[in-house]
Design a protein around this motif. Structure first.
Motif, mmCIF file in Angstrom:
data_model
loop_
_atom_site.group_PDB
_atom_site.id
_atom_site.type_symbol
_atom_site.label_atom_id
_atom_site.label_comp_id
_atom_site.label_asym_id
_atom_site.label_seq_id
_atom_site.Cartn_x
_atom_site.Cartn_y
_atom_site.Cartn_z
ATOM 1 N N MET A 86 -6.689 14.325 14.373
ATOM 2 C CA MET A 86 -6.586 12.915 14.061
ATOM 3 C C MET A 86 -6.159 12.139 15.307
ATOM 4 O O MET A 86 -5.416 12.653 16.125
ATOM 5 C CB MET A 86 -5.580 12.683 12.942
ATOM 6 N N THR A 87 -6.631 10.925 15.394
ATOM 7 C CA THR A 87 -6.292 10.037 16.495
ATOM 8 C C THR A 87 -5.459 8.886 15.946
ATOM 9 O O THR A 87 -5.835 8.260 14.959
ATOM 10 C CB THR A 87 -7.560 9.486 17.167
ATOM 11 N N CYS A 88 -4.328 8.627 16.584
ATOM 12 C CA CYS A 88 -3.441 7.546 16.146
ATOM 13 C C CYS A 88 -3.618 6.314 17.022
ATOM 14 O O CYS A 88 -3.913 6.430 18.221
ATOM 15 C CB CYS A 88 -1.986 7.999 16.193
ATOM 16 N N PHE A 89 -3.403 5.169 16.402
ATOM 17 C CA PHE A 89 -3.461 3.888 17.105
ATOM 18 C C PHE A 89 -2.257 3.053 16.692
ATOM 19 O O PHE A 89 -1.895 3.010 15.515
ATOM 20 C CB PHE A 89 -4.739 3.127 16.748
ATOM 21 N N ALA A 90 -1.649 2.409 17.682
ATOM 22 C CA ALA A 90 -0.577 1.447 17.427
ATOM 23 C C ALA A 90 -1.212 0.058 17.425
ATOM 24 O O ALA A 90 -1.931 -0.308 18.361
ATOM 25 C CB ALA A 90 0.487 1.537 18.514
ATOM 26 N N VAL A 91 -0.956 -0.663 16.365
ATOM 27 C CA VAL A 91 -1.476 -2.025 16.221
ATOM 28 C C VAL A 91 -0.277 -2.955 16.247
ATOM 29 O O VAL A 91 0.615 -2.865 15.401
ATOM 30 C CB VAL A 91 -2.253 -2.183 14.894
ATOM 31 N N LEU A 92 -0.242 -3.827 17.248
ATOM 32 C CA LEU A 92 0.873 -4.754 17.419
ATOM 33 C C LEU A 92 0.417 -6.165 17.075
ATOM 34 O O LEU A 92 -0.563 -6.662 17.653
ATOM 35 C CB LEU A 92 1.375 -4.711 18.862
ATOM 36 N N TYR A 93 1.102 -6.764 16.131
ATOM 37 C CA TYR A 93 0.825 -8.152 15.745
ATOM 38 C C TYR A 93 1.931 -9.041 16.284
ATOM 39 O O TYR A 93 3.101 -8.674 16.249
ATOM 40 C CB TYR A 93 0.816 -8.305 14.235
ATOM 41 N N THR A 94 1.552 -10.214 16.750
ATOM 42 C CA THR A 94 2.508 -11.239 17.132
ATOM 43 C C THR A 94 2.305 -12.421 16.197
ATOM 44 O O THR A 94 1.171 -12.862 16.000
ATOM 45 C CB THR A 94 2.274 -11.687 18.598
ATOM 46 N N TYR A 95 3.403 -12.869 15.594
ATOM 47 C CA TYR A 95 3.349 -14.054 14.734
ATOM 48 C C TYR A 95 4.757 -14.596 14.551
ATOM 49 O O TYR A 95 5.741 -13.896 14.777
ATOM 50 C CB TYR A 95 2.709 -13.750 13.381
ATOM 51 N N ASN A 96 4.830 -15.831 14.136
ATOM 52 C CA ASN A 96 6.103 -16.478 13.867
ATOM 53 C C ASN A 96 6.591 -16.009 12.500
ATOM 54 O O ASN A 96 5.898 -16.214 11.500
ATOM 55 C CB ASN A 96 5.907 -17.994 13.879
ATOM 56 N N PRO A 97 7.768 -15.396 12.417
ATOM 57 C CA PRO A 97 8.240 -14.879 11.136
ATOM 58 C C PRO A 97 8.516 -15.979 10.102
ATOM 59 O O PRO A 97 8.556 -15.712 8.910
ATOM 60 C CB PRO A 97 9.519 -14.125 11.487
ATOM 61 N N ALA A 98 8.680 -17.220 10.562
ATOM 62 C CA ALA A 98 8.938 -18.326 9.650
ATOM 63 C C ALA A 98 7.652 -19.040 9.224
ATOM 64 O O ALA A 98 7.704 -20.034 8.506
ATOM 65 C CB ALA A 98 9.897 -19.322 10.310
ATOM 66 N N SER A 99 6.518 -18.524 9.653
ATOM 67 C CA SER A 99 5.238 -19.172 9.350
ATOM 68 C C SER A 99 4.961 -19.171 7.852
ATOM 69 O O SER A 99 4.927 -18.106 7.221
ATOM 70 C CB SER A 99 4.108 -18.442 10.076
ATOM 71 N N PRO A 100 4.704 -20.338 7.265
ATOM 72 C CA PRO A 100 4.344 -20.365 5.849
ATOM 73 C C PRO A 100 3.013 -19.663 5.596
ATOM 74 O O PRO A 100 2.786 -19.112 4.521
ATOM 75 C CB PRO A 100 4.256 -21.851 5.512
ATOM 76 N N ARG A 101 2.141 -19.643 6.589
ATOM 77 C CA ARG A 101 0.840 -18.966 6.458
ATOM 78 C C ARG A 101 1.031 -17.455 6.317
ATOM 79 O O ARG A 101 0.362 -16.814 5.509
ATOM 80 C CB ARG A 101 -0.012 -19.294 7.688
ATOM 81 N N ILE A 102 1.951 -16.896 7.097
ATOM 82 C CA ILE A 102 2.256 -15.469 6.992
ATOM 83 C C ILE A 102 2.802 -15.167 5.601
ATOM 84 O O ILE A 102 2.376 -14.206 4.949
ATOM 85 C CB ILE A 102 3.254 -15.035 8.093
ATOM 86 N N ALA A 103 3.733 -15.969 5.129
ATOM 87 C CA ALA A 103 4.313 -15.760 3.802
ATOM 88 C C ALA A 103 3.247 -15.855 2.716
ATOM 89 O O ALA A 103 3.251 -15.063 1.766
ATOM 90 C CB ALA A 103 5.430 -16.766 3.554
ATOM 91 N N GLU A 104 2.338 -16.782 2.865
ATOM 92 C CA GLU A 104 1.279 -16.984 1.876
ATOM 93 C C GLU A 104 0.328 -15.784 1.804
ATOM 94 O O GLU A 104 -0.073 -15.354 0.725
ATOM 95 C CB GLU A 104 0.494 -18.248 2.250
ATOM 96 N N ILE A 105 -0.013 -15.232 2.954
ATOM 97 C CA ILE A 105 -1.019 -14.168 3.027
ATOM 98 C C ILE A 105 -0.402 -12.774 2.878
ATOM 99 O O ILE A 105 -1.097 -11.805 2.589
ATOM 100 C CB ILE A 105 -1.815 -14.306 4.339
#
Length: 96
Positions: A1-20
């Motif tokens: 198996m091959t592993c991949f690290a996926v790094l996301y950057t976003y504002n933790p207070a974003s209402p869009r993040i909370a919504e999705i």
């Protein structure tokens, strides 16, 4: 198996993040059920973002990981500021 690290950057207070977030977590739950998710979670240092580790077939490439992660609602709904996908080798593999 091959592993991949996926790094996301976003504002933790974003209402869009909370919504999705609920459908994002459904996506991750499906990856887990499919045996592709190793682990995931947000960074807790108030700067936001998250780390997702996925496991794909031995011959998988970054392009394969990218195609899979392109289906994440955080990505499709453009809720994240940036994303980085890198091959990762868990030398001391506690994830087996």
């Amino acid at each position: 198996m091959t592993c991949f690290a996926v790094l996301y950057t976003y504002n933790p207070a974003s209402p869009r993040i909370a919504e999705i977030r609920p459908v994002h977590r459904e996506f991750l739950s499906q990856l887990l059920a499919d045996g592709k998710l190793v682990g995931s979670g947000p960074f807790t240092d108030t700067t936001g973002g998250a780390l997702i580790v996925i496991r794909l077939d031995d011959n998988a490439t970054v392009d394969d990981a990218e195609q899979l992660m392109n289906q994440d609602p955080f990505f499709t709904e453009k809720a994240i500021d940036s994303r980085e996908i890198r091959p990762w080798n868990p030398v001391l593999n506690i994830f087996s």
